[in-house]
Design a protein around this motif. Structure first.
Motif, mmCIF file in Angstrom:
data_model
loop_
_atom_site.group_PDB
_atom_site.id
_atom_site.type_symbol
_atom_site.label_atom_id
_atom_site.label_comp_id
_atom_site.label_asym_id
_atom_site.label_seq_id
_atom_site.Cartn_x
_atom_site.Cartn_y
_atom_site.Cartn_z
ATOM 1 N N SER A 25 0.812 -1.215 0.000
ATOM 2 C CA SER A 25 0.000 0.000 0.000
ATOM 3 C C SER A 25 0.846 1.265 0.000
ATOM 4 C CB SER A 25 -0.903 0.016 1.235
ATOM 5 O OG SER A 25 -0.126 0.007 2.407
ATOM 6 N N PRO A 149 -13.614 -8.934 -0.382
ATOM 7 C CA PRO A 149 -13.360 -7.728 -1.163
ATOM 8 C C PRO A 149 -13.476 -7.990 -2.663
ATOM 9 C CG PRO A 149 -11.302 -8.649 -0.361
ATOM 10 C CD PRO A 149 -12.391 -9.444 0.271
ATOM 11 N N ASP A 266 -4.053 1.033 -4.269
ATOM 12 C CA ASP A 266 -4.267 0.070 -3.184
ATOM 13 C C ASP A 266 -5.314 -0.982 -3.546
ATOM 14 O OD1 ASP A 266 -2.490 1.674 -1.971
ATOM 15 O OD2 ASP A 266 -3.706 2.155 -0.222
ATOM 16 N N THR A 267 -6.410 -0.550 -4.165
ATOM 17 C CA THR A 267 -7.468 -1.499 -4.504
ATOM 18 C C THR A 267 -7.013 -2.472 -5.579
ATOM 19 O OG1 THR A 267 -8.345 0.167 -6.032
ATOM 20 C CG2 THR A 267 -9.362 0.035 -3.863
ATOM 21 N N LEU A 270 -4.587 -5.020 -3.791
ATOM 22 C CA LEU A 270 -5.089 -5.699 -2.601
ATOM 23 C C LEU A 270 -4.982 -7.205 -2.775
ATOM 24 C CD1 LEU A 270 -6.578 -5.584 0.142
ATOM 25 C CD2 LEU A 270 -8.718 -5.738 -1.144
#
Length: 640
Positions: A25, A149, A266-267, A270
């Motif tokens: 991240s 997620p 970040d997404t 992930l």
């Protein structure tokens, strides 16, 4: 002193574990943020078509997609070209924060050739890659597990192949309607916004209209902004066949997001399986603790007892009755057979070790940003070239220790052996890619740049390092070498060598094989990988494991009065490369769906180069560990 160093090691492990938690991240952006105001033009760029079934990328315009008036190539760095990226402009243009529906891009009427091209890409499950504001286009995919997620897939599929129940007929449908979603983070004070996400959902729809088609005036009955008629999955799909008409359309929507620009990757990065990585770390640490216990027992108990006993021997008769590792003191530092080749491999291993360590540190600190496509590969190539000075130094210094005099010959072998073998394999594979007319084929200009880096920079640096290393005095042996070597039973030596080599490679491979799975998945299944914190810890554990297993087996070898440890030390830890290649064979048949023969050759060719590099790296680590160990123990006893 030992407790202090042991404590220091645990402190470093804790620090690295903390870094690994945030390793995916935190990064330093490769580009400066760009602010967009409402109505600003957003230009989408297209990248390669990629497939996990063929591993052969193609440029976007290699198939008859809609084209802009003039195709403009974007400048690519060395790593991007080697990855097969071909970034170009596209006819897709948006206006910032201005949603639009049913924009017509172009109309195509397929002929037999163009229909066949689309069918081949659909058959091989090719995906279309696009870029907006340096963000890759992704398809959000929800998992079946509750509260899991969202994960993202690189690009959208060209189309899909369908076989209806009860028939053998297969039909091909193309994804000709794209619903884009641009996510932005708004600055309340200035009303400007920064793009933080670029997503798409692709549909196949057979568009309908009345009258003659005109791209600017024709209203589609299947997709109409005025009637608020949107494309859905229930619409009849667009078939790919000769003389079929295809109309390419798109929608664009904008969503405000709380994600800030600095965290927009970040997404994408992930990892939904962090627990597996932690299991990998724990698994590797268990191996290290086991080996550390064995090394501690050897060093603190057995060796201490041996050294005390040897140093207390007072009479010549007692000394002649001694057994174990001291008995071979007159032969243990005798230069091995093929010592020149050993020097070359050790120097190349030092070059690899320096390259990987520095690259890992930069990656953990975030300097190799994912926004800089091809940055990691470019960095590895440049570091390999620059580390040539250390490779040359290491090979020449060891050669001087062996009382060698022809340092220029060793230098040439160090500069050309590994790069020459790797480049030869790469050149053959590149020829196969050229034969497939893939964009993954390295152009002549890039090939020239690689040769220049090798001959123009790497080779001179290897010579500089070798000159410095050879001018320094060789490492003195702690004991004198006998003129006549001891005889070792040849058959028994071969059997024990094979056993040690095969056993020695298992533990280093076992320390990394879980993380290896994610690396292979990232490379061959085109998934995001940016958890360099975990990877750096695993790499340090690999170094410790290679060193400790080599020391343990080297001690057992010397205790059996076998002094031919030089090559066995290198091959003991280096044999982990054999297990790496065998695992890559297992991965090919269980995880990949590669169907083309050329693609299979590419996979095994590149994995052969990777395994060879892994052999050189791990072998060098084990060799230096044993080199230090033997000098330590023989300098601790009194030799008459």
């Amino acid at each position: 002193m030992a407790n202090r160093s042991h404590l220091g090691f645990h402190v470093w492990i804790c620090v690295l574990l903390l870094l690994s938690i945030h390793g995916y991240s935190f990064y330093l952006p490769g580009v400066a943020p760009q602010d967009f105001y409402k109505g600003d033009v957003l230009r989408v760029k297209v990248n390669k078509l990629a497939s996990t079934k063929t591993q052969l990328p193609y440029s976007y315009y290699s198939v008859p997609y809609c084209r802009p008036n003039k195709i403009v190539d974007s400048a690519e760095n060395l790593g991007e070209v080697l990855r097969g990226d071909r970034i170009e402009n596209s006819p897709y243009e948006f206006q910032m924060r201005v949603p639009q529906m049913c924009n017509v891009v172009c109309r195509r009427v397929l002929n037999e050739k163009s229909a066949k091209e689309f069918k081949e890409k659909i058959d091989d499950e090719y995906r279309v890659n696009m870029i907006l504001d340096n963000l890759p286009l992704v398809v959000p995919m929800t998992r079946l597990e509750k509260d899991s997620p969202v994960i993202y897939q690189h690009g959208y599929f060209v189309g899909r192949k369908v076989q209806y129940a009860g028939t053998k007929e297969e039909k091909y449908f193309i994804n000709n309607h794209l619903t884009f979603t641009v996510k932005f983070h708004k600055d309340v004070q200035t009303d400007s916004a920064r793009i933080v996400g670029f997503e798409v959902n692709a549909f196949s729809v057979k568009h309908q209209y009345d009258g003659e088609f005109n791209a600017k005036t024709t209203r589609l009955s299947t997709c109409d902004a005025h009637a608020k008629r949107m494309v859905t999955n229930s619409d009849p799909p667009q078939e790919v066949e000769d003389k079929k008409e295809i109309i390419f359309t798109y929608d664009i929507d904008f969503q405000e997001s709380n994600i800030k620009w600095a965290s927009r990757w970040d997404t994408y990065l992930l990892m939904a399986d962090d627990q597996v990585h932690w299991f990998s770390i724990v698994n590797s640490l268990m191996i290290v603790l086991f080996l550390s216990g064995m090394v501690a027992m050897i060093m603190l108990r057995t060796l201490y007892r041996d050294i005390s006993k040897y140093n207390q021997l007072e009479t010549q008769e007692e000394a002649q009755e001694e057994t174990g590792w001291k008995l071979v003191h007159g032969d243990v530092f005798r230069p091995p057979s093929n010592s020149d080749l050993l020097c070359v491999y050790v120097g190349t291993g030092v070059q690899f070790l320096g390259m990987i360590l520095i690259a890992m540190i930069f990656a953990v600190l975030g300097f190799l940003s994912p926004s800089n496509r091809g940055g990691l590969m470019t960095a590895l190539l440049l570091l390999w070239v620059l580390m040539g000075i250390f490779g040359g130094y290491a090979s020449a210094r060891l050669y001087k220790t062996f009382k060698g005099t022809e340092w220029k010959a060793i230098t040439l072998k160090t500069a050309f052996m590994f790069p020459g073998i790797a480049f030869s394999v790469f050149f053959v594979l590149n020829g196969l890619i050229w034969g497939e007319k893939s964009s993954g084929a390295v152009p002549f200009g890039t090939m020239f740049a690689l040769v220049f880096l090798w001959f123009g920079i790497s080779v001179p640096l290897v010579f500089v390092g070798s000159y410095i290393g050879f001018k320094k005095p060789g490492i003195e042996d702690p004991v004198k070498t006998n003129k006549i070597p001891r005889q070792i039973p040849e058959q028994a030596w071969y059997m024990s060598s094979i056993f040690s080599i095969l056993i020695g490679g298992i533990l280093p491979f076992g320390a990394v094989f879980i993380e290896l799975f994610f690396i292979l998945t990232s490379i061959w299944l085109q998934q995001f990988y940016y958890i360099f914190g975990f990877l750096f810890i695993v790499f340090l554990i690999l170094i410790v494991t290679c060193a400790e297993i080599t020391i343990v087996l080297c001690y057992f070898q010397l205790c059996s009065e076998d002094y031919l440890w030089w090559w066995r030390a290198y091959l003991t830890s280096g044999s982990s490369a054999l297990y790496l290649f065998l695992y890559s064979v297992f991965y090919f048949f269980t995880k990949l769906n590669i169907t083309k023969g050329v693609s299979g050759i590419l996979y095994f060719g590149y994995m052969l180069i990777a395994s060879y590099a892994f052999f050189v790296l791990t072998g060098t680590i084990g060799f230096y560990a044993c080199f230090w160990f033997t000098r330590l123990i023989y300098s601790s006893v009194k030799i008459d």
